[in-house]
Design an enzyme around this catalytic site. Structure first.
Site, PDB file in Angstrom:
ATOM      1  N   ASP A 243      -2.557   6.169  -3.546  1.00  0.00           N
ATOM      2  CA  ASP A 243      -1.422   5.554  -2.866  1.00  0.00           C
ATOM      3  C   ASP A 243      -0.875   4.429  -3.743  1.00  0.00           C
ATOM      4  O   ASP A 243      -1.295   4.262  -4.886  1.00  0.00           O
ATOM      5  CB  ASP A 243      -1.822   5.055  -1.475  1.00  0.00           C
ATOM      6  CG  ASP A 243      -2.827   3.913  -1.520  1.00  0.00           C
ATOM      7  OD1 ASP A 243      -3.522   3.773  -2.548  1.00  0.00           O
ATOM      8  OD2 ASP A 243      -2.938   3.169  -0.528  1.00  0.00           O
TER       9      ASP A 243
ATOM     10  N   ASP B 257      -5.896   1.874  -3.558  1.00  0.00           N
ATOM     11  CA  ASP B 257      -7.153   1.605  -2.851  1.00  0.00           C
ATOM     12  C   ASP B 257      -7.586   2.805  -2.020  1.00  0.00           C
ATOM     13  O   ASP B 257      -8.638   2.784  -1.383  1.00  0.00           O
ATOM     14  CB  ASP B 257      -7.065   0.346  -1.988  1.00  0.00           C
ATOM     15  CG  ASP B 257      -6.131   0.482  -0.796  1.00  0.00           C
ATOM     16  OD1 ASP B 257      -5.324   1.443  -0.758  1.00  0.00           O
ATOM     17  OD2 ASP B 257      -6.181  -0.391   0.093  1.00  0.00           O
TER      18      ASP B 257
ATOM     19  N   SER C 195       0.807  -1.209   0.000  1.00  0.00           N
ATOM     20  CA  SER C 195       0.000   0.000   0.000  1.00  0.00           C
ATOM     21  C   SER C 195       0.849   1.272   0.000  1.00  0.00           C
ATOM     22  O   SER C 195       1.611   1.522  -0.925  1.00  0.00           O
ATOM     23  CB  SER C 195      -0.959  -0.033   1.195  1.00  0.00           C
ATOM     24  OG  SER C 195      -1.891   1.006   1.153  1.00  0.00           O
TER      25      SER C 195
ATOM     26  N   ASP D 176      -1.124   1.180  -4.035  1.00  0.00           N
ATOM     27  CA  ASP D 176      -1.974   0.151  -4.648  1.00  0.00           C
ATOM     28  C   ASP D 176      -3.327   0.701  -5.068  1.00  0.00           C
ATOM     29  O   ASP D 176      -4.207  -0.056  -5.465  1.00  0.00           O
ATOM     30  CB  ASP D 176      -2.147  -1.045  -3.718  1.00  0.00           C
ATOM     31  CG  ASP D 176      -2.919  -0.726  -2.447  1.00  0.00           C
ATOM     32  OD1 ASP D 176      -2.933   0.460  -2.044  1.00  0.00           O
ATOM     33  OD2 ASP D 176      -3.492  -1.651  -1.853  1.00  0.00           O
TER      34      ASP D 176
END
Length: 450
Positions: free
Chosen positions: A243, A247, A102, A245
């Site tokens: 960010d 999400d 992340s 990833d």
């Protein structure tokens, strides 16, 4: 808390406490557990990753473990975390795996598993996988025709995901100018193609040139100040920051001011309520949500459900109450009508569509939900045992209670252990930032000396 799985999957520094051998074992165990859970001899897994230099290493080991234990794999390549959740459902797979850490620095990585409904794997199934890995309870590896196979479907599957995102809005976003920061992460593979679907929207994209080690490096949602300066200088209508990833999504308004997850919830929640689409007139947030959101909700007839930190907790409350909007101040926003997890690109589209329909500037919409000064201090701790000892310390509890008495109704204190990092987080809100900073520093020093 398990010895492998934390609040957001398995995390670690690659080749220190997260290596190829562990990834292989997790792949074998996941295939074994999901085969039993689904009743299939050959369960199907989707697998995607972010742009970290170590993601290929872990992906290869995971795929080897999955196939060795008899699972088939649908290879999605570099793709946002929420896309893996969506495509797991779309392909009727038995589970999905994401390789990502992340927002963390590039040397970290992680393994997150979704079930066949696109939700994070249950604690019970995580415990089964953990038990097999830690106590070597895996079944014999497959041979011959029972070995799993890999199907490579990277480009087409990501197009299907983009189709889904585009279908969630009913506006062409005509006339808007936006600047999008991909954090040199997974959004680099999809954001350009997504916003190209809106030819009347002018989009400039930055930090979409990943090299394996520049993910989240002075860019993206963890370093919003660079985007903010560029938005203001370039006179954009909005800035969007993902960010690593993708999400989570944070935004910048036309004045270069941050729109955090709380303000996104307020803006989108009010819009949904005005159209009769906000179930129970309720938004689900967390204990970290700013006092400004709480006051905004009270003044505008919105109910606010509060959970512990973590999008898993937010989603559980949304499912329990049948609510359609929830999220975290950090930018994890869940639009349950369209997704089973936080989705940065989906959030960006929903926010842009509200601003576009309103005919107002983003700064005008945000000003009705001001942020109270909020100071967060992260105190390093060396172990889970130390975290537990700190949180149970009587002196710290008394200091927190005294601070709360001093702040009264115009402030708030939250001390909690991080679920993903070796940290105790101290958060203090107050009307004046210097007051919040002083109180947070005082509590952080007490923790450091324990």
């Amino acid at each position: 808390m398990g010895k492998l799985f934390g609040t957001d999957g398995i995390r670690g520094v690659v080749n220190e406490n997260l290596n190829a051998e562990l990834a292989f074992e997790v792949g074998c165990a996941a295939a074994q557990v999901l085969a039993q859970d689904s009743g299939k001899k050959k369960p199907l897994f989707t697998i995607g990753k972010d742009t970290r230099i170590s993601s290929d290493l872990l992906e290869g080991a995971l795929i080897a473990g999955l196939c060795s234990a008899g699972a088939d794999v649908l290879h999605l390549g570099v793709i946002p975390t929420p896309a893996v959740a969506y495509l797991t459902i779309a392909n009727k797979a038995d589970a999905g795996i994401v390789i990502s850490a992340s927002h963390n620095p590039f040397e970290h990585n992680g393994i997150k598993i979704f079930n066949n409904q696109g939700f994070k794997l249950s604690d019970a199934l995580e415990n089964e996988i953990e038990d097999i890995v830690l106590f070597n309870k895996k079944s014999p590896l497959c041979t011959g025709a029972d070995i799993g196979q890999v199907t490579y479907v990277d480009e087409q599957e990501s197009e299907d995901y983009i189709d889904h995102l585009v279908g969630t809005v009913d506006t062409d976003l005509a006339g808007m100018r936006i600047l999008v920061d991909c954090a040199n992460g997974a959004a680099s593979a999809t954001a350009g193609r997504l916003f190209d679907r809106f030819p009347k929207l002018h989009t400039d994209i930055i930090n979409a040139d990943p090299n394996g080690i520049n993910i989240n490096d002075q860019c993206g949602s963890t370093h919003i100040e660079h985007l903010a300066a560029m938005v203001k200088a370039g006179r954009y209508d909005m800035g969007i920051a993902f960010d690593g990833d993708a999400d989570r999504c944070l935004a910048v308004d036309d004045q270069g001011e941050l729109l955090d997850g709380d303000q996104v919830l307020a803006i989108c929640g009010s819009d949904l309520m005005s159209r009769g689409e906000l179930a129970g007139n309720t938004i689900v947030a967390t204990v970290m949500s700013n006092l400004g959101l709480r006051l905004y909700a009270r003044e505008h007839g919105l109910s606010l459900g509060i959970t512990d930190v973590g999008d898993r907790n937010v989603l559980e409350e949304m499912e329990r109450g049948g609510f359609v909007l929830g999220g975290e101040q950090s930018g994890h926003t869940i639009f349950r009508r369209y997704a089973t997890t936080g989705d940065g690109e989906l959030t960006a589209l929903q926010l842009l569509s509200v601003v576009h329909r309103s005919g107002k500037k983003a700064s005008e919409l945000a000003e009705v939900c001001p942020r109270y000064p909020q100071v967060l201090v992260n105190v390093p701790v060396e172990s889970k045992e130390k975290k537990a000892a700190v949180m149970s310390d009587t002196g710290l509890r008394e200091a927190v209670a005294q601070t709360e008495r001093e702040l009264g109704e115009t402030g708030r204190v939250l001390v909690r252990p991080s679920g993903t990092e070796a940290l105790i987080r101290v958060m203090v809100e107050a009307k004046e930032e210097n007051v919040a900073a002083a109180q947070a520093g005082k509590l952080a020093n007490i923790i450091k000396n324990l």
